[in-house]
Design an enzyme around this catalytic site. Structure first.
Site, PDB file in Angstrom:
ATOM      1  N   LYS A   1     -79.087  36.460 -75.660  1.00  0.00           N
ATOM      2  CA  LYS A   1     -78.790  37.889 -75.737  1.00  0.00           C
ATOM      3  C   LYS A   1     -79.446  38.443 -76.996  1.00  0.00           C
ATOM      4  CE  LYS A   1     -76.203  41.749 -76.320  1.00  0.00           C
ATOM      5  NZ  LYS A   1     -76.191  42.628 -77.498  1.00  0.00           N
TER       6      LYS A   1
ATOM      7  N   SER B   1     -76.152  36.247 -79.281  1.00  0.00           N
ATOM      8  CA  SER B   1     -76.294  37.445 -80.090  1.00  0.00           C
ATOM      9  C   SER B   1     -76.347  37.136 -81.578  1.00  0.00           C
ATOM     10  CB  SER B   1     -75.150  38.396 -79.745  1.00  0.00           C
ATOM     11  OG  SER B   1     -75.400  39.680 -80.213  1.00  0.00           O
TER      12      SER B   1
ATOM     13  N   ASP C   1     -86.265  29.225 -88.375  1.00  0.00           N
ATOM     14  CA  ASP C   1     -87.586  29.724 -88.782  1.00  0.00           C
ATOM     15  C   ASP C   1     -87.842  29.517 -90.272  1.00  0.00           C
ATOM     16  OD1 ASP C   1     -88.061  30.467 -86.213  1.00  0.00           O
ATOM     17  OD2 ASP C   1     -88.223  32.620 -86.598  1.00  0.00           O
TER      18      ASP C   1
END
Length: 439
Positions: A331, A306, A317
């Site tokens: 999740k 999460s 990224d």
């Protein structure tokens, strides 16, 4: 309230998002109706299904072996309605809702484990640091097959959690199965769990470790303090940082955003997509990078979920850090807590979140840049080799400095990386990154 804990456990370690998203969560039920056409909002009631529902209630009340009141039947129906949507949506009664609210402070009663359900059994997804569970040696992946001698198979998550709760100091015995082996008992005492969200220390001169155990309301603030502490302890600018998110079950979305914001100067951090207008959120860096852009490694594993995945995915990224370890939990959904009357609430999945490059983590997880599996480190003692400085009449060092004969180094202080293979590999990589970057 946007909620990112990955598990259905309502009483052990659920975190609650508060702050800016609070207004959205507190809106009345019509605000969360699907944002669609007028025809959608005026769809006729499913009369046939409602007749069936009423008939089932009448049959149960008339024929069930024991009397059942309407309130119990209706609450059970609501619970079933929510629990069958996905593993993270739930109906929260007064006690569950209170526990959910209290957990945002980082202090709650329990054993200190995040649990999930697998094949009808209760499974430990991650123990929380410095709690009765972690001190008793309970590990991620353990199956809880009995609680105080009563089998857990077939129990709902809420039933199992309720049995693990109790008075502070009261002992409980869990029967565990690890890696398909023989069941064994662990007895531990319930305690007030005070989760330390952030820990920081120098692993070596110039190289700092920040570990986040879960994302609470003040985690972003604590990371800021941890960075300042590491710089102070080091006495100068750091050479590199390891951010350890292993076995971090997630928590508060805003906290995850704040943590990433401490390590990047610009760019998108995370965005969410859902069916309602309020679920379309975008979070970007504010330019307050406090890490001084030093080389960075992020550690993750199957227990990272999460909010942890938001942080790891954003830093990956944005090319800010090398992600190392094993694939995370996966999740990638956002839960919103909607207060109801009578101190009750709905916790429903309202959106999916995406990394800056548009990746959905749901059911896939974050794949590390460098896979390093958990392993056991066995240190072998170095032999006492005879050195030049041991020779009688040896020449001194032309540049000055004391001689270094055998045994002059002394016994090194024990450090976390000594017994943690993944952490040791992260530190080695960090040193290489520091050297090649010219720091």
């Amino acid at each position: 309230m946007l909620h990112l804990s990955r598990l259905t456990s309502l009483a052990l370690t659920i975190a609650l998002v508060i702050g800016a998203p609070l207004a959205f969560a507190a809106q009345p039920a019509p605000a969360v109706a699907p944002a669609g056409t007028a025809a959608t909002s005026k769809a006729p009631l499913p009369l046939e299904e409602l007749r069936t529902f009423a008939e089932v209630m009448d049959r149960i009340k008339a024929a069930y072996v024991e009397p059942v009141d309407d309130k119990t039947l209706l609450e059970n129906a609501i619970k079933g309605m929510l629990s069958n949507l996905d593993p993270h949506s739930a109906y929260l009664g007064p006690e569950d809702f209170t526990e959910l609210q209290e957990s945002t402070s980082g202090e709650f009663g329990g054993l200190g484990i995040e649990v999930g359900s697998e094949d009808g059994f209760i499974k430990v997804v991650s123990p929380i640091d410095d709690t009765p569970a972690s001190k008793a040696g309970i590990q991620a992946g353990d199956f809880i097959v009995k609680i105080n001698g009563a089998p857990t198979r077939g129990q709902t998550m809420t039933e199992a959690v309720d049995k693990m709760r109790g008075k502070i100091g009261q002992k409980i015995t869990l029967t565990l199965v690890r890696d398909g082996g023989t069941p064994f008992d662990v007895t531990l005492a319930r305690a007030v769990i005070q989760v330390k969200s952030v820990k920081a220390q120098l692993l070596e001169s110039g190289y700092g470790l920040i570990r986040i155990t879960q994302f609470q309301v003040k985690t972003g603030e604590e990371v800021s303090k941890a960075l300042a502490k590491l710089r102070k302890d080091n006495g100068k600018k750091l050479n590199g940082i390891i951010l350890d998110l292993r076995n971090n079950p997630g928590g508060v979305l805003q906290a995850a955003v704040e943590v990433v914001d401490h390590f990047i100067t610009k760019g998108l951090i995370v965005y969410t997509k859902g069916r309602i207008a309020n679920s379309e959120l975008r979070f970007s860096a504010t330019g307050k990078d406090e890490s001084e852009a030093v080389p960075m490694v992020v550690l993750i594993n199957g227990g990272s979920a999460s909010a942890s995945e938001i942080v790891a995915g954003a830093l990956q990224d944005q090319k800010r850090a090398v992600v190392m370890g094993t694939t995370s939990f996966g999740k990638g959904s956002v839960q919103t807590v909607l207060p109801l009357n009578n101190d009750r609430a709905l916790k429903i999945t309202t959106a999916l979140y995406f990394t800056p490059n548009g990746r959905s983590i749901q059911a896939q997880g974050i794949v590390p840049d460098i896979e390093v599996r958990k392993a056991k480190i066995t240190n072998e003692a170095d032999g006492d080799y005879f050195k030049e400085a041991d020779l009688q009449g040896h020449l001194g060092n032309g540049n000055g400095g004391a001689d270094k004969p055998t045994g002059s180094g002394g016994k090194p202080k024990a450090m976390p990386q000594d017994d943690d293979y993944q952490l040791a590999q992260a530190l080695s990589l960090l040193k290489g990154l520091s050297i090649t970057s010219g720091r």
